[in-house]
Design a protein around this motif. Structure first.
Motif, short mmCIF file in Angstrom:
data_model
loop_
_atom_site.label_atom_id
_atom_site.label_comp_id
_atom_site.label_asym_id
_atom_site.label_seq_id
_atom_site.Cartn_x
_atom_site.Cartn_y
_atom_site.Cartn_z
N THR A 377 1.01 -1.23 0.04
CA THR A 377 -0.09 -0.03 -0.16
C THR A 377 0.94 1.28 0.29
O THR A 377 2.08 1.20 0.15
CB THR A 377 -1.01 0.19 1.20
OG1 THR A 377 -0.32 0.53 2.34
CG2 THR A 377 -1.57 -1.07 1.57
N ILE A 378 0.28 2.26 -0.35
CA ILE A 378 1.06 3.47 -0.25
C ILE A 378 0.69 4.31 1.09
O ILE A 378 1.02 5.46 1.46
CB ILE A 378 0.60 4.65 -1.49
CG1 ILE A 378 -0.84 4.83 -1.34
CG2 ILE A 378 1.17 3.95 -2.64
CD1 ILE A 378 -1.28 5.93 -2.36
N GLY A 379 0.15 3.59 2.11
CA GLY A 379 -0.32 4.11 3.47
C GLY A 379 -1.38 5.00 3.50
O GLY A 379 -2.49 4.81 2.74
N ILE A 437 -5.08 5.18 -10.53
CA ILE A 437 -6.17 4.52 -10.22
C ILE A 437 -5.74 3.84 -8.70
O ILE A 437 -4.81 3.02 -8.63
CB ILE A 437 -6.32 3.32 -11.08
CG1 ILE A 437 -6.91 3.91 -12.36
CG2 ILE A 437 -7.90 2.62 -10.53
CD1 ILE A 437 -7.89 4.69 -12.58
N ALA A 438 -6.82 3.97 -7.67
CA ALA A 438 -6.37 3.44 -6.27
C ALA A 438 -7.49 2.89 -5.66
O ALA A 438 -8.67 3.11 -6.29
CB ALA A 438 -5.98 4.61 -5.37
N GLN A 439 -7.40 2.12 -4.75
CA GLN A 439 -8.39 1.32 -3.82
C GLN A 439 -7.91 1.81 -2.53
O GLN A 439 -6.92 1.92 -2.10
CB GLN A 439 -8.13 0.17 -4.10
CG GLN A 439 -8.75 -0.70 -5.40
CD GLN A 439 -8.62 -2.18 -5.56
OE1 GLN A 439 -7.49 -2.79 -5.01
NE2 GLN A 439 -9.48 -2.87 -5.69
N ILE A 448 -2.31 1.67 -4.76
CA ILE A 448 -2.11 2.27 -6.28
C ILE A 448 -2.35 1.11 -6.99
O ILE A 448 -1.71 0.16 -7.02
CB ILE A 448 -0.98 3.06 -6.79
CG1 ILE A 448 -1.03 4.56 -5.80
CG2 ILE A 448 -0.93 3.16 -8.29
CD1 ILE A 448 -2.11 5.20 -6.03
N VAL A 449 -3.47 1.17 -7.85
CA VAL A 449 -3.55 -0.06 -8.73
C VAL A 449 -2.78 0.11 -10.07
O VAL A 449 -1.81 -0.63 -10.45
CB VAL A 449 -5.18 -0.20 -9.24
CG1 VAL A 449 -5.12 -1.45 -10.16
CG2 VAL A 449 -5.80 -0.47 -7.82
N ASP A 450 -2.71 1.22 -10.57
CA ASP A 450 -1.74 1.89 -11.54
C ASP A 450 -2.28 3.03 -12.07
O ASP A 450 -3.12 3.66 -11.67
CB ASP A 450 -2.01 0.64 -12.67
CG ASP A 450 -0.64 0.38 -13.29
OD1 ASP A 450 0.34 1.19 -13.32
OD2 ASP A 450 -0.31 -0.95 -13.41
N ARG A 451 -1.25 3.61 -13.04
CA ARG A 451 -1.44 4.78 -13.66
C ARG A 451 -2.45 4.54 -14.51
O ARG A 451 -2.77 3.37 -15.35
CB ARG A 451 -0.09 5.16 -14.51
CG ARG A 451 0.72 6.08 -13.65
CD ARG A 451 0.57 7.37 -13.33
NE ARG A 451 0.12 8.30 -14.41
CZ ARG A 451 -0.30 9.39 -14.38
NH1 ARG A 451 -0.59 9.93 -12.90
NH2 ARG A 451 -0.40 10.12 -15.22
N LYS A 452 -3.39 5.40 -14.64
CA LYS A 452 -4.50 5.49 -15.64
C LYS A 452 -4.20 5.06 -17.25
O LYS A 452 -4.56 4.09 -17.94
CB LYS A 452 -5.28 6.55 -15.54
CG LYS A 452 -6.77 6.56 -16.03
CD LYS A 452 -7.79 7.92 -15.77
CE LYS A 452 -9.02 7.86 -15.97
NZ LYS A 452 -9.74 9.17 -15.93
N LYS A 453 -3.05 5.99 -17.65
CA LYS A 453 -2.68 5.84 -18.83
C LYS A 453 -1.85 4.51 -19.19
O LYS A 453 -1.74 3.89 -20.27
CB LYS A 453 -1.80 6.89 -19.14
CG LYS A 453 -0.37 7.10 -18.37
CD LYS A 453 0.49 8.03 -18.81
CE LYS A 453 1.84 7.63 -18.10
NZ LYS A 453 2.65 6.48 -18.64
#
Length: 548
Positions: A377-379, A437-439, A448-453
């Motif tokens: 996670t990114i916290g 994109i995050a959860q 972070i799931v990933d960069r949208k692009k």
């Protein structure tokens, strides 16, 4: 969105900070110099500047900019050098003179320099001699700004200065021939005496034009105000403060200070704490880097995933004394679980992952430092920071569902320099739309799931490169990997991975079978390419666009 993350805050971390504790970065700088005057501030190649030294030298440099060059408040000055002692002198000197700093990657080509300098309208450039030939080739095209040229050892004692500069220039031949008529030697700018009266700046004045890395298209200058930068410094101090001792921290600084992560976390946060930055000029010189780590005692280290991974594979790493190390902070790219696990095993300390972006000065989230961090996670959002996760229609998504991460807080930029349309596209009603994109889980931790692009669309299913890379990196014979989507007639896109092997005879089929047992069918790579190395940015981010 309810601030559910506050329930997971470590003890002693406040929900909010005072963004106006200091009126400017300069105000914070002087406060640190008054309090820690005789303590070491920056060390490079065995030479140290104290806070008192830095205040004196920056005053002289600021006086030269104002009185000799007649630069005025709001003029832009580019600083283009790696981690050397001259960088903080030029940085804080320029800010004391009321100028706007344009941090510039010294690895830029002449074309990239010309674009950035022209876009920013720079009036002066402070540059390491090693790169001055590129400035010479474009100077006439960008209005002939003042050229202040420094050599690597310019702030070293005389004997060492002469020796280092001679070796760099004549033995290693690292300074290409150049001609810059009227060039100003850096040493001549710091020979004055007397007290300098700072040019007054306020919270809403611009401190930096911090250009985005250019990995998402044309580089843009994020307008970061003094209040933006002070806010993020105070947020980081509130978050990490319970773990640190003022005047007692020594931080390893391999990431370049011109990068916004290192600028805020290393340069400014530890300045505020009276800490000492141990500057690593060339972190890719691993023998020298390992030697530094073996000879110095340090309490904090910042790095990116790829650098940490590479360090652990170097001879001599096992001989480093990590007994004083309190925490390693990773940013700028996703931290892979196998790297975090191996670092913990070898050093006995955790890697704390955070998240940020240039447009937020840069830190938005960070994992706790009290042992409740969650790898992968990114916290949690920083104090005084709000986040929302939105679907394609702009509606908030439920907890646990992916959505675009949007951010609001005092660290969010003023906008993009001379780009009102692009500013309007990312800043809406005070919210910064990150494109990531995050959860969020029920405790407020974000992933972070990933960069949208960078998202890959396989037969209508979303595939996130970070997940693929994390799985492939678990293979014992993989050193590094980058995942991208490539066009496919049947499914729209398929997953392609580019791999650096540890074992030369590792095959495509082995990796595909390895993934097949760990990923859904549509996520399994269909194309495997082997390379000797992966293309990266200056701070170690994998350039996915160069893998397609």
């Amino acid at each position: 969105m309810e601030k559910i993350w506050l329930r997971s805050y470590p003890r002693g971390v406040p929900a909010d900070i005072d963004p106006d504790r200091y009126s400017s970065v300069v105000d914070a700088f002087h406060a640190a110099c008054r309090r820690f005057r005789d303590r070491p501030c920056f060390t490079n190649m065995g030479v140290t500047l104290t806070f008192g030294d830095l205040e004196r030298l920056t005053g002289r440099f600021a006086a030269f900019l104002k009185n000799e060059l007649r630069l005025e408040k709001g003029d832009r000055i580019a600083i283009q050098m790696p981690n050397v002692l001259q960088y903080p002198v030029a940085l804080f000197g320029a800010l004391r003179a009321g100028l706007i700093v344009v941090n510039t990657n010294p690895l830029y080509t002449a074309r990239e320099m010309e674009y950035q300098f022209r876009d920013a309208g720079v009036k002066a450039v402070v540059i390491l001699a090693n790169f001055a030939d590129k400035l010479a080739s474009i100077r006439a095209n960008i209005g002939n700004p003042y050229a202040i040229v420094t050599e690597l050892g310019d702030l070293f004692p005389t004997v060492k200065r002469v020796a280092v500069n001679a070796v760099v220039k004549y033995v290693k031949k690292m300074v290409p021939a150049y001609s810059l008529p009227g060039e100003i030697p850096f040493r001549s700018t710091i020979t004055g005496s007397g007290r300098f009266e700072d040019v007054p700046v306020g919270p809403e004045d611009l401190a930096f034009l911090q250009y985005t890395g250019g990995t998402t298209g044309t580089a843009k200058g994020a307008m970061l105000t003094h209040r933006n930068i002070v806010s993020n410094m105070e947020q980081a101090a509130a978050w990490m403060g319970p773990r640190f001792i003022e005047g007692d921290e020594r931080v390893i600084t391999p990431l370049p200070l011109y990068h916004v992560f290192s600028l805020t976390v290393n340069c400014l946060l530890f300045m505020r704490y009276g800490g000492e930055n141990l500057l690593v000029t060339n972190p890719r010189d691993f023998p020298a880097f390992i030697k530094l780590l073996r000879t110095e005692k340090f309490t904090v280290m910042t790095a990116v995933n790829t650098l940490l991974n590479a360090l652990m594979n170097q001879p001599g790493f096992s001989e480093i004394d990590f007994s004083k190390l309190k925490v390693t902070v990773a940013g700028a790219m996703a931290l892979q679980r196998n790297v975090a696990d191996r670092w913990k095993k070898l050093t006995g300390t955790d890697i704390i992952e955070g998240y940020g972006l240039t447009e937020a000065s840069p830190v938005v989230c960070c994992n706790p430092l009290d042992g409740t961090d969650r790898v992968g996670t990114i916290g949690l959002p920083f104090p005084s920071t709000e986040v929302r996760l939105l679907d394609e229609s702009g509606n908030e998504v439920p907890v646990g569902q992916p959505g675009e991460l949007t951010v609001r807080g005092p660290q969010v930029m003023k906008g993009y320099w001379n780009r009102p349309d692009e500013t309007a596209a990312v800043l809406r009603d005070g919210w910064l739309h990150t494109g990531d994109i995050a959860q969020m889980d029920a405790d407020g931790f974000l992933r972070i799931v990933d960069r949208k692009k960078d998202m890959i669309l396989v037969s209508g299913f979303n595939v996130y490169p970070n997940e693929i890379e994390d799985v492939v990196c678990q293979h014992p014979d993989v050193a590094e990997v980058g995942a991208v989507g490539v066009p496919d007639e049947k499914s729209g896109e398929v997953v392609k991975i580019v791999v650096v092997r540890k074992r030369p005879d590792l095959t495509e089929n082995e990796l595909i079978e390895f993934c097949r047992t760990r990923l859904a069918g549509y996520k399994v790579p269909k194309i495997v390419e082997f390379r000797d190395e992966l293309p990266k940015t200056n701070v170690g981010k994998i350039l996915r666009r160069a893998l397609r």
